[in-house]
Design an enzyme around this catalytic site. Structure first.
Site, mmCIF file in Angstrom:
data_model
loop_
_atom_site.group_PDB
_atom_site.id
_atom_site.type_symbol
_atom_site.label_atom_id
_atom_site.label_comp_id
_atom_site.label_asym_id
_atom_site.label_seq_id
_atom_site.Cartn_x
_atom_site.Cartn_y
_atom_site.Cartn_z
ATOM 1 N N ARG A 51 0.852 -1.193 0.000
ATOM 2 C CA ARG A 51 0.000 0.000 0.000
ATOM 3 C C ARG A 51 0.885 1.239 0.000
ATOM 4 O O ARG A 51 2.090 1.153 0.145
ATOM 5 C CB ARG A 51 -0.932 -0.026 1.223
ATOM 6 C CG ARG A 51 -0.158 -0.420 2.477
ATOM 7 C CD ARG A 51 -0.600 0.229 3.700
ATOM 8 N NE ARG A 51 -0.515 1.665 3.625
ATOM 9 C CZ ARG A 51 0.616 2.363 3.796
ATOM 10 N NH1 ARG A 51 1.787 1.766 4.026
ATOM 11 N NH2 ARG A 51 0.597 3.675 3.728
ATOM 12 N N GLY A 52 0.226 2.419 -0.151
ATOM 13 C CA GLY A 52 0.995 3.649 -0.280
ATOM 14 C C GLY A 52 1.246 3.876 -1.764
ATOM 15 O O GLY A 52 1.648 2.952 -2.485
ATOM 16 N N ALA A 53 1.004 5.109 -2.207
ATOM 17 C CA ALA A 53 0.970 5.366 -3.646
ATOM 18 C C ALA A 53 2.234 4.922 -4.404
ATOM 19 O O ALA A 53 2.127 4.166 -5.389
ATOM 20 C CB ALA A 53 0.665 6.837 -3.885
ATOM 21 N N ARG A 94 -7.427 -0.750 -7.155
ATOM 22 C CA ARG A 94 -7.741 0.405 -6.299
ATOM 23 C C ARG A 94 -7.806 1.650 -7.187
ATOM 24 O O ARG A 94 -6.977 1.799 -8.088
ATOM 25 C CB ARG A 94 -6.671 0.612 -5.209
ATOM 26 C CG ARG A 94 -6.625 -0.480 -4.153
ATOM 27 C CD ARG A 94 -5.694 -0.107 -3.007
ATOM 28 N NE ARG A 94 -6.306 0.831 -2.083
ATOM 29 C CZ ARG A 94 -5.639 1.419 -1.067
ATOM 30 N NH1 ARG A 94 -4.345 1.195 -0.899
ATOM 31 N NH2 ARG A 94 -6.261 2.239 -0.245
ATOM 32 N N GLN A 201 -2.867 2.973 9.887
ATOM 33 C CA GLN A 201 -1.541 2.991 9.260
ATOM 34 C C GLN A 201 -0.563 3.858 10.053
ATOM 35 O O GLN A 201 0.637 3.634 10.035
ATOM 36 C CB GLN A 201 -1.637 3.530 7.812
ATOM 37 C CG GLN A 201 -2.264 2.571 6.822
ATOM 38 C CD GLN A 201 -3.760 2.798 6.682
ATOM 39 O OE1 GLN A 201 -4.419 3.230 7.610
ATOM 40 N NE2 GLN A 201 -4.311 2.486 5.526
ATOM 41 N N ASP A 242 -1.797 10.581 -2.577
ATOM 42 C CA ASP A 242 -2.115 9.499 -3.522
ATOM 43 C C ASP A 242 -2.380 10.018 -4.924
ATOM 44 O O ASP A 242 -2.255 9.278 -5.900
ATOM 45 C CB ASP A 242 -3.329 8.716 -3.030
ATOM 46 C CG ASP A 242 -2.952 7.928 -1.792
ATOM 47 O OD1 ASP A 242 -2.990 8.513 -0.694
ATOM 48 O OD2 ASP A 242 -2.574 6.752 -1.939
ATOM 49 N N ASN A 252 -5.247 12.392 -0.073
ATOM 50 C CA ASN A 252 -4.446 11.553 0.819
ATOM 51 C C ASN A 252 -5.405 10.836 1.759
ATOM 52 O O ASN A 252 -6.631 11.033 1.701
ATOM 53 C CB ASN A 252 -3.426 12.410 1.588
ATOM 54 C CG ASN A 252 -2.376 11.561 2.287
ATOM 55 O OD1 ASN A 252 -1.821 10.635 1.677
ATOM 56 N ND2 ASN A 252 -2.102 11.824 3.545
ATOM 57 N N LYS A 253 -4.864 10.002 2.615
ATOM 58 C CA LYS A 253 -5.668 9.187 3.536
ATOM 59 C C LYS A 253 -6.732 10.009 4.252
ATOM 60 O O LYS A 253 -6.466 11.136 4.671
ATOM 61 C CB LYS A 253 -4.716 8.521 4.540
ATOM 62 C CG LYS A 253 -5.354 7.681 5.602
ATOM 63 C CD LYS A 253 -6.285 6.604 5.054
ATOM 64 C CE LYS A 253 -5.612 5.685 4.050
ATOM 65 N NZ LYS A 253 -6.545 4.804 3.332
HETATM 66 O O1 MRU Z 1 -4.795 3.202 1.922
HETATM 67 P P1 MRU Z 1 -3.303 3.382 1.918
HETATM 68 O O2 MRU Z 1 -2.654 2.846 3.147
HETATM 69 O O3 MRU Z 1 -2.674 2.900 0.640
HETATM 70 O O4 MRU Z 1 -3.121 4.974 1.967
HETATM 71 C C1 MRU Z 1 -1.824 5.478 1.912
HETATM 72 C C2 MRU Z 1 -1.777 6.948 2.039
HETATM 73 O O5 MRU Z 1 -2.768 7.622 2.095
HETATM 74 C C3 MRU Z 1 -0.422 7.581 1.988
HETATM 75 O O6 MRU Z 1 -0.371 8.710 2.793
HETATM 76 C C4 MRU Z 1 -0.127 7.974 0.534
HETATM 77 O O7 MRU Z 1 -0.241 6.861 -0.312
HETATM 78 C C5 MRU Z 1 1.214 8.558 0.366
HETATM 79 S S1 MRU Z 1 2.422 7.294 0.467
HETATM 80 C C6 MRU Z 1 3.955 7.852 0.266
#
Ligand code: MRU
Length: 359
Positions: A51-53, A94, A201, A242, A252-253
């Site tokens: 996970r994470g962009a 996703r 997270q 993201d 973002n999250k």
């Molecule tokens: O749902 P996730 O855990 O994939 O969400 C991740 C985030 O929102 C991060 O902050 C974002 O991807 C930036 S990662 C460098």
């Protein structure tokens, strides 16, 4: 364990596999899983094992290889059809992190530009490209860290939300790269990490990463951020993203927008740290960024699976929100900082650094 664990990497040659950290188990258990098929990778992305962009962008590259390496196509055109099916399939995992689509598009383009080469050569070309995405991400994260660390001054405390660390990238992170770089520069600073409901997270991954690295990190529940700011404990905010629209609005999250409103109220500079692959210049405004809706049980049960609400209570569970660019003091990319981002500033940054596809 090394300071920055290998979030995702390829093992061996074309007949190898993609090994990644099963992030749903952290911090209770450190386990790696091997993805052998495109279905394994789709599932790993969907479940947030990876996970994470930026990490999802890397997964897109390796997932594409897994999808086409056993293609029985004998002509380049038939192979490209198989490739498109894999790209379409992985695209459905996703919707919000644009790095997924960026990575898939990059793989597709490489294959289409390969010219007159055999199918085995095409497969090898794709593996090389996926490995290049991985290598570049590691380098970019270090550049993000260097530019971001210049914004964090001696003795300051920063707040971060979700996990934009090594676990969200090939390694080292985006927003957390700022802290790793500042530490390497010998700065004294502290970090407050939001827990980041519903999947935590922040508590499970960010506090784990920063604590392991010996960084002064304090975990707070999401609803404490306002009070901590009011007490004067936060001087800067650093978060990842993201997808960043052409006008600088940043998804973002979920909960990031609330943090930005609080930061604005308290006059605290709010920075987004993200590679240029996280920008989506085809999306003019943040309102047009697709927001992933996730399983209601993530809220009813949390990440542990234990019931903490009536099992059938109605739930609304958007996984992301959008912070308007007016709330953002700067966006840190691998090329530097876009101060006071808006459409003009973003375009100028891309133009100056040779990032526009048609130039
Ligand atoms: O749902 P996730 O855990 O994939 O969400 C991740 C985030 O929102 C991060 O902050 C974002 O991807 C930036 S990662 C460098």
């Amino acid at each position: 364990m090394t300071a920055h664990p290998d979030t995702i990497h390829w093992i061996g040659d074309l007949d190898g596999c993609c090994r990644l950290i099963e992030q749903t188990l952290l911090p209770a258990e450190f386990k790696e899983i091997d993805c052998q098929t495109q279905e394994d990778m789709w599932d790993a992305i969907k479940r947030l094992a990876v996970r994470g962009a930026p990490a999802i962008g890397v997964a897109a590259g390796f997932g594409t290889v897994l999808g086409v390496r056993n293609s029985t196509a004998t002509s380049a055109s038939a192979f490209l059809e198989d490739l498109q099916k894999t790209v379409d399939y992985l695209s459905s995992s996703r919707p919000t992190a644009v790095n997924l689509f960026w990575g898939l598009d990059r793989m597709r383009r490489v294959a289409h530009a390969a010219g007159d080469i055999s199918v085995p050569e095409l497969k090898q070309r794709l593996l090389d490209e996926a490995k290049a995405i991985w290598t570049e991400d590691r380098d970019i994260c270090r550049r993000l860290g260097k530019h971001g660390a210049a914004l964090l001054h001696e003795g300051e405390s920063a707040l971060t939300h979700c996990n934009a660390g090594g676990l969200a990238t090939a390694d080292y992170g985006t927003a957390l790269a700022v802290f790793f770089a500042a530490q390497e520069e010998g700065k004294t600073f502290a970090v407050f990490a939001d827990e980041t409901r519903p999947l935590n997270q922040g508590s499970r991954l960010t506090s784990w990463e920063l604590h392991n690295a010996g960084i002064d990190v304090t975990l707070i529940c999401d609803n404490m951020a306002g009070q901590v700011m009011k007490e004067g404990r936060i001087q800067k905010i650093f978060v990842g993203s993201d997808r960043i629209a052409a006008n600088g609005d940043a998804a973002n999250k979920i909960g990031t927008y609330s943090v930005s409103v609080l930061a604005k109220h308290h006059g605290i500079p709010f920075y987004v740290v993200a590679p240029t692959s996280t920008f989506d210049l085809n999306t003019a405004h943040g309102d047009d960024i697709p927001i992933e809706q996730r399983d209601p049980d993530e809220i009813r049960r949390g990440y542990t699976g234990g019931l903490n609400a009536p099992a059938d209570v109605a739930v609304y569970n958007p996984a992301f929100d959008v912070t308007p660019h007016e709330h953002i003091a700067g966006i840190v990319t691998e090329f530097g900082v876009i101060q006071n981002p808006d459409t003009e500033a973003v375009l100028e940054h891309f133009r100056r650094n040779g990032c526009l596809a048609d130039e």
